[in-house]
Design an enzyme around this catalytic site. Structure first.
Site, PDB file in Angstrom:
ATOM      1  N   LYS A  46       0.800  -1.232   0.000  1.00  0.00           N
ATOM      2  CA  LYS A  46       0.000   0.000   0.000  1.00  0.00           C
ATOM      3  C   LYS A  46       0.836   1.288   0.000  1.00  0.00           C
ATOM      4  O   LYS A  46       0.351   2.357   0.365  1.00  0.00           O
ATOM      5  CB  LYS A  46      -1.009   0.048   1.175  1.00  0.00           C
ATOM      6  CG  LYS A  46      -1.830  -1.198   1.354  1.00  0.00           C
ATOM      7  CD  LYS A  46      -2.367  -1.775   0.070  1.00  0.00           C
ATOM      8  CE  LYS A  46      -3.447  -0.937  -0.586  1.00  0.00           C
ATOM      9  NZ  LYS A  46      -3.842  -1.543  -1.893  1.00  0.00           N
ATOM     10  N   HIS A  65       6.908  -7.464  -2.240  1.00  0.00           N
ATOM     11  CA  HIS A  65       6.802  -6.690  -0.994  1.00  0.00           C
ATOM     12  C   HIS A  65       7.788  -7.213   0.047  1.00  0.00           C
ATOM     13  O   HIS A  65       7.690  -6.865   1.224  1.00  0.00           O
ATOM     14  CB  HIS A  65       5.386  -6.819  -0.414  1.00  0.00           C
ATOM     15  CG  HIS A  65       4.315  -6.154  -1.219  1.00  0.00           C
ATOM     16  ND1 HIS A  65       4.395  -4.859  -1.651  1.00  0.00           N
ATOM     17  CD2 HIS A  65       3.114  -6.610  -1.640  1.00  0.00           C
ATOM     18  CE1 HIS A  65       3.288  -4.548  -2.312  1.00  0.00           C
ATOM     19  NE2 HIS A  65       2.497  -5.581  -2.326  1.00  0.00           N
ATOM     20  N   SER A 115      -4.236   3.038   4.532  1.00  0.00           N
ATOM     21  CA  SER A 115      -4.495   2.390   3.246  1.00  0.00           C
ATOM     22  C   SER A 115      -4.505   0.865   3.405  1.00  0.00           C
ATOM     23  O   SER A 115      -5.362   0.171   2.834  1.00  0.00           O
ATOM     24  CB  SER A 115      -3.415   2.811   2.241  1.00  0.00           C
ATOM     25  OG  SER A 115      -3.650   2.250   0.979  1.00  0.00           O
TER      26      SER A 115
END
Ligand code: A3P
Length: 309
Positions: A57, A118, A148
């Site tokens: 995010k 990620h 988020s």
């Protein structure tokens, strides 16, 4: 444990069981992302491959679209060839064999590939570093990143159960969300940015001056594009354009996985939305915790932009 009904119907009621959170070498991870871990860990990168890395995010999709647009010299039709998650596979992604894994998607592509991950620095497959692959790391301020992530984990049924806002807030500070502590993630990549070909950029900077940051990425990728093409890329990668574009807004993902009645993937796209979520007490707790965890770094973030949005 929670579940989602399949709004597509057809085959009756189908439910998705949210995965649990497990530890992968000390980092909290969704259990479904370690299904393929042996293949991820031993992934053989090509020196021409480019890795786009973020904490979830932090603007991953934005950077992915910018990179794809630069590499295709602003050609809209080429960027529209497939949804962003198919153009730029997500390395460690896996979901019980129900969706194509990142490893499977990458096996169908030839290098040079652009790959999303990620993973924190210490878990990135060693071959990316050994092959001296270029890496773009994009970071976003922790408060907006948290907000988020909360909305995303609520709507994304293949993420572990988020719980209430207050519960999520606490878990984020404990690193008890997928990919662990935000603080360790951003610091881990910051510490090594000068030892490898890493371009470390910030969500807030792209928001402040997209053209400036797009030029930075373009130069890092060794490309030169005319002004008119750059103008087109700025336009094509604006929040408004990406929100309307089915190739970037994740509208091609089934409602079974993304519950859009809870939140859209392209949700707000601003700096400072945390002010609409944090209570005064939460902000104090957050700041105190932040000082402790970030006291050993010169990495600085902006949680608001002057005269912004
Ligand atoms: P919000 O939830 O704050 O709106 P990721 O791609 O890493 O999952 O990050 C998603 C976040 O980036 C969402 O933030 C999304 O709206 C925002 N985002 C995506 N594209 C953007 C753009 N072109 N401009 C600004 N924000 C964008």
């Amino acid at each position: 444990m929670s579940s989602a009904q399949d709004p597509a119907g057809g085959g009756g009621e189908q439910q998705i069981e949210r995965p649990s959170l497990v530890s992968l070498h000390g980092v909290a991870m969704s259990e479904v992302f370690i299904e393929n871990w042996a293949a991820v860990e031993s992934y053989q990168a090509d020196p021409r491959d480019l890795l786009v890395v973020t904490y979830p995010k932090a603007g991953t999709t934005w950077v992915q679209e910018i990179v794809d647009a630069i590499l295709h010299e602003g050609d809209h039709a080429k960027c529209g060839r497939a949804p962003i998650h198919k153009r730029i596979p997500y390395l460690e992604f896996s979901f019980r064999g129900l969706l194509p894994s990142g490893i499977d998607s990458l096996a169908e592509m030839t290098s040079p590939k652009v790959i999303k991950t990620h993973l924190p620095f210490q878990l990135v497959p060693k071959s990316f570093l050994e092959q001296n692959c270029k890496i773009i790391y994009c970071a976003r301020n922790a408060k907006d990143n948290l907000v988020s992530y909360f909305h995303f984990d609520q709507m994304n049924k293949i993420q572990p159960e988020p719980g209430s806002w207050e519960e999520y807030f606490q878990r984020f500070l404990q690193g008890n969300v997928t990919y662990g502590l935000w603080h360790d993630h951003v610091k881990g990549w910051w510490q090594v940015k000068d030892e490898h070909p890493i371009l470390y950029i910030f969500y807030e900077d792209i928001k402040e001056d997209p053209r400036r940051e797009i030029v930075k990425i373009m130069k890092f990728l060794g490309k030169e594009l005319p002004d008119a093409v750059l103008d087109g890329i700025v336009q094509q990668t604006s929040f408004e354009s990406m929100k309307e574009n089915p190739m970037t807004n994740y509208s091609t993902v089934s409602d079974r996985y993304f519950d859009r009645s809870i939140s859209l993937f392209m949700r707000k796209g601003t700096v400072g939305d945390w002010k609409n979520h944090f209570t005064v007490a939460q902000d104090e707790v957050f700041e105190e915790d932040y000082r402790r965890k970030m006291g050993d770094t010169d990495l600085r973030f902006r949680t608001e932009l002057r005269g912004s949005q």
